[in-house]
Design an enzyme around this catalytic site. Structure first.
Site, PDB file in Angstrom:
ATOM      1  CG  HIS A 135      32.688 -25.924   3.400  1.00 12.46           C
ATOM      2  ND1 HIS A 135      32.373 -26.624   2.262  1.00 12.46           N
ATOM      3  CD2 HIS A 135      32.104 -26.586   4.424  1.00 12.46           C
ATOM      4  CE1 HIS A 135      31.616 -27.660   2.578  1.00 12.46           C
ATOM      5  NE2 HIS A 135      31.434 -27.663   3.887  1.00 12.46           N
ATOM      6  CG  ASP A 213      30.535 -19.971   2.011  1.00 12.07           C
ATOM      7  OD1 ASP A 213      29.362 -19.978   2.435  1.00 12.07           O
ATOM      8  OD2 ASP A 213      31.266 -20.979   2.031  1.00 12.07           O
ATOM      9  CD  GLN A 216      27.778 -22.880   8.919  1.00 11.23           C
ATOM     10  OE1 GLN A 216      26.875 -22.651   9.728  1.00 11.23           O
ATOM     11  NE2 GLN A 216      27.999 -24.088   8.432  1.00 11.23           N
ATOM     12  CE  LYS A 239      25.546 -25.288   5.437  1.00  9.90           C
ATOM     13  NZ  LYS A 239      25.818 -26.518   6.159  1.00  9.90           N
ATOM     14  CB  CYS A 378      33.839 -29.713   4.301  1.00 11.96           C
ATOM     15  SG  CYS A 378      32.790 -31.114   3.951  1.00 11.96           S
TER      16      CYS A 378
HETATM   17  N1  C6P Z   1      28.954 -26.951   6.069  1.00 12.37           N
HETATM   18  C1  C6P Z   1      28.958 -28.199   8.163  1.00 12.37           C
HETATM   19  O1  C6P Z   1      29.789 -27.372   8.540  1.00 12.37           O
HETATM   20  P1  C6P Z   1      25.971 -26.872   1.214  1.00 12.37           P
HETATM   21  O2  C6P Z   1      26.375 -28.294   1.495  1.00 12.37           O
HETATM   22  O3  C6P Z   1      26.156 -26.511  -0.227  1.00 12.37           O
HETATM   23  O4  C6P Z   1      24.626 -26.523   1.751  1.00 12.37           O
HETATM   24  O5  C6P Z   1      26.976 -25.948   2.087  1.00 12.37           O
HETATM   25  C2  C6P Z   1      28.362 -26.068   1.925  1.00 12.37           C
HETATM   26  C3  C6P Z   1      29.069 -25.140   2.854  1.00 12.37           C
HETATM   27  C4  C6P Z   1      29.739 -24.044   2.322  1.00 12.37           C
HETATM   28  N2  C6P Z   1      30.343 -23.146   3.110  1.00 12.37           N
HETATM   29  C5  C6P Z   1      30.346 -23.262   4.448  1.00 12.37           C
HETATM   30  C6  C6P Z   1      31.011 -22.208   5.278  1.00 12.37           C
HETATM   31  C7  C6P Z   1      29.696 -24.353   5.039  1.00 12.37           C
HETATM   32  O6  C6P Z   1      29.703 -24.456   6.373  1.00 12.37           O
HETATM   33  C8  C6P Z   1      29.065 -25.330   4.240  1.00 12.37           C
HETATM   34  C9  C6P Z   1      28.423 -26.533   4.840  1.00 12.37           C
HETATM   35  C10 C6P Z   1      28.385 -28.104   6.766  1.00 12.37           C
HETATM   36  O7  C6P Z   1      28.561 -29.096   8.895  1.00 12.37           O
HETATM   37  C11 C6P Z   1      28.602 -29.399   6.038  1.00 12.37           C
HETATM   38  S1  C6P Z   1      30.300 -29.839   5.922  1.00 12.37           S
END
Ligand code: C6P
Length: 422
Positions: A135, A213, A216, A239, A378
């Site tokens: 991401h 990370d 998910q 999430k 992203c």
């Molecule tokens: N993905 C989606 O896929 P934040 O915004 O900090 O809570 O998470 C960022 C982030 C980081 N790593 C991964 C693997 C992610 O999937 C995400 C967030 C969302 O819809 C928003 S693009």
């Protein structure tokens, strides 16, 4: 073995998923005159009553600033924040609450590590290893660090449409020049579940620091930082049934303790003089200013809630929903291109309906009450590698049903007919 599809086994319990769905008041509504089918859970999940009530209770009874007062409410708020820290430690099997830093979410956790750890340990000529399925949150902070230090970014490739990490290229990418290897646990576009235990073990053999990370994965399967063997792990509360604005950075204690502060301000200092200051120990050193206390309270309730359902149960159900959707979508034939692994995938599916723009798919689906997401998610570099600029994506959580997936697939069939691409 390139995916970690298998979830550690525990005695199977029957779960009443429809009773659990009733815990989420927002799901019981109509959108554009149709029953809401919420399939945008990778972006954010909905919140159960237990979390909403915890937030309300906190603001109705205990709200005050933390660590500052010696009055009753301040003590209660402080206790609530620290109880949430202990809960988070337990949730990911950290050894101690001192290994838990509260952040705004995954993005801030990675930025914190890139700035505080990175500025101390990374220098010109070093390499930071990422994967091609990261991401933007796990790319851009490292680009900023590379610009500041003269380090280089290297990417472990993803294998074409199948969307697995190319483990045959690992030796070539993971060399002694690598200072840090940052990898996603589950891809938000492909649904790939990466073999993080193996990747961290390989990095450890070379003394390479690791960051996982878990944005998910944390709400979808058990997370055990000791088993994973990572130095850092980041997650977002929103999430995993928690509120927005709160997340967790786990750090191995020796690594955290050796890091300089991330931001300066109140709460993180021991002593301040006009010209210099000294810092508290981790994790407080990394939490300048008033923290998101209610967010931590909500996250605590979310973790309790997920634990009550059983994260093994959630993981199993998640994979069943993902596999069910994938199998049904393949029946749409030549008109659909599906991304990510065929088996052992997480509970999300990215796809393209021939040349129909993902935003058109999402707009028409929305008119029928089905909430999807369309765009690059992203993951722009990954999209380019896949030869597309965007995909549409359906992402599931344990409150979704196979009947909802049936309706979603039916809607896609209608969209195909409408645009003449069936
Ligand atoms: N993905 C989606 O896929 P934040 O915004 O900090 O809570 O998470 C960022 C982030 C980081 N790593 C991964 C693997 C992610 O999937 C995400 C967030 C969302 O819809 C928003 S693009």
């Amino acid at each position: 073995m390139t995916t970690e599809a298998a979830v550690p086994t525990e005695p199977k319990q029957a779960v009443n998923w429809s009773a659990i769905r009733a815990d989420f008041p927002i799901l019981d509504q109509q959108v554009h005159g149709q029953p809401l089918i919420y399939l945008d859970n990778a972006a954010t999940t909905q919140k159960p009553r237990a979390v909403l009530e915890a937030l309300r209770h906190y603001y109705e009874h205990d709200n005050a600033n933390v660590h500052r007062g010696i009055h009753e409410l301040s003590n209660r708020a402080t206790n609530a924040l620290e109880a949430a820290r202990s809960r988070a430690a337990q949730f990911i099997n950290a050894r101690s609450a001192d290994e838990i830093v509260f952040t705004r979410g995954t993005t801030e956790g990675i930025n914190l590590v890139a700035q505080a750890w990175g500025s101390k340990h990374v220098k010109a000529g070093d390499t930071i290893l990422l994967t091609e399925m990261e991401h933007h949150s796990n790319i851009v902070p490292w680009q900023l660090l590379a610009e500041r230090t003269g380090a280089q970014l290297v990417y472990l490739p993803v294998t074409g449409d199948i969307g697995l990490l190319d483990m045959n290229r690992l030796d070539e990418c993971l060399t002694r020049k690598v200072k840090l290897f940052a990898m996603t646990h589950i891809s938000n576009s492909l649904g790939t579940i990466n073999p993080v235990v193996e990747l961290c073990a390989r990095a450890r053999q070379l003394g390479v620091t690791t960051l996982v990370d878990a944005a998910q994965s944390a709400g979808h399967r058990p997370i055990d930082v000791q088993e994973i063997g990572c130095d850092f792990l980041v997650l977002s509360g929103h999430k995993m049934c928690g509120p927005t604005g709160i997340g967790v950075l786990y750090g191995r204690p020796e690594v955290l303790e050796a890091m300089p502060p991330y931001q300066g301000g109140g709460e993180m200092i021991l002593n301040v003089e006009f010209q210099r200051s000294t810092w508290k120990q981790a994790p407080h050193r990394f939490e300048a200013g008033t923290p998101d206390i209610s967010g931590a309270v909500g996250l605590h309730a979310a973790m309790d809630y997920l634990e009550k359902i059983g994260r093994h149960n959630i993981a199993e159900h998640d994979q069943e929903l993902g596999a069910y959707a994938y199998a049904k979508l393949t029946r749409l034939g030549q008109g659909i291109r599906l991304f990510g692994p065929h088996i052992g995938r997480a509970g999300l599916v990215s796809f393209r309906l021939k040349d129909i723009h993902a935003h058109d798919v999402v707009t028409v689906a929305d008119q029928r009450g089905v909430a999807l997401r369309g765009g690059h998610h992203c993951n722009q570099p990954l999209m380019r590698k896949l030869g597309v600029e965007s995909t549409a994506r359906a992402s599931f959580f344990f409150y979704n049903t196979t009947a909802e997936i049936d309706r979603f697939v039916e809607v896609l069939g209608e969209i195909q007919k409408f645009f003449g691409v069936a």
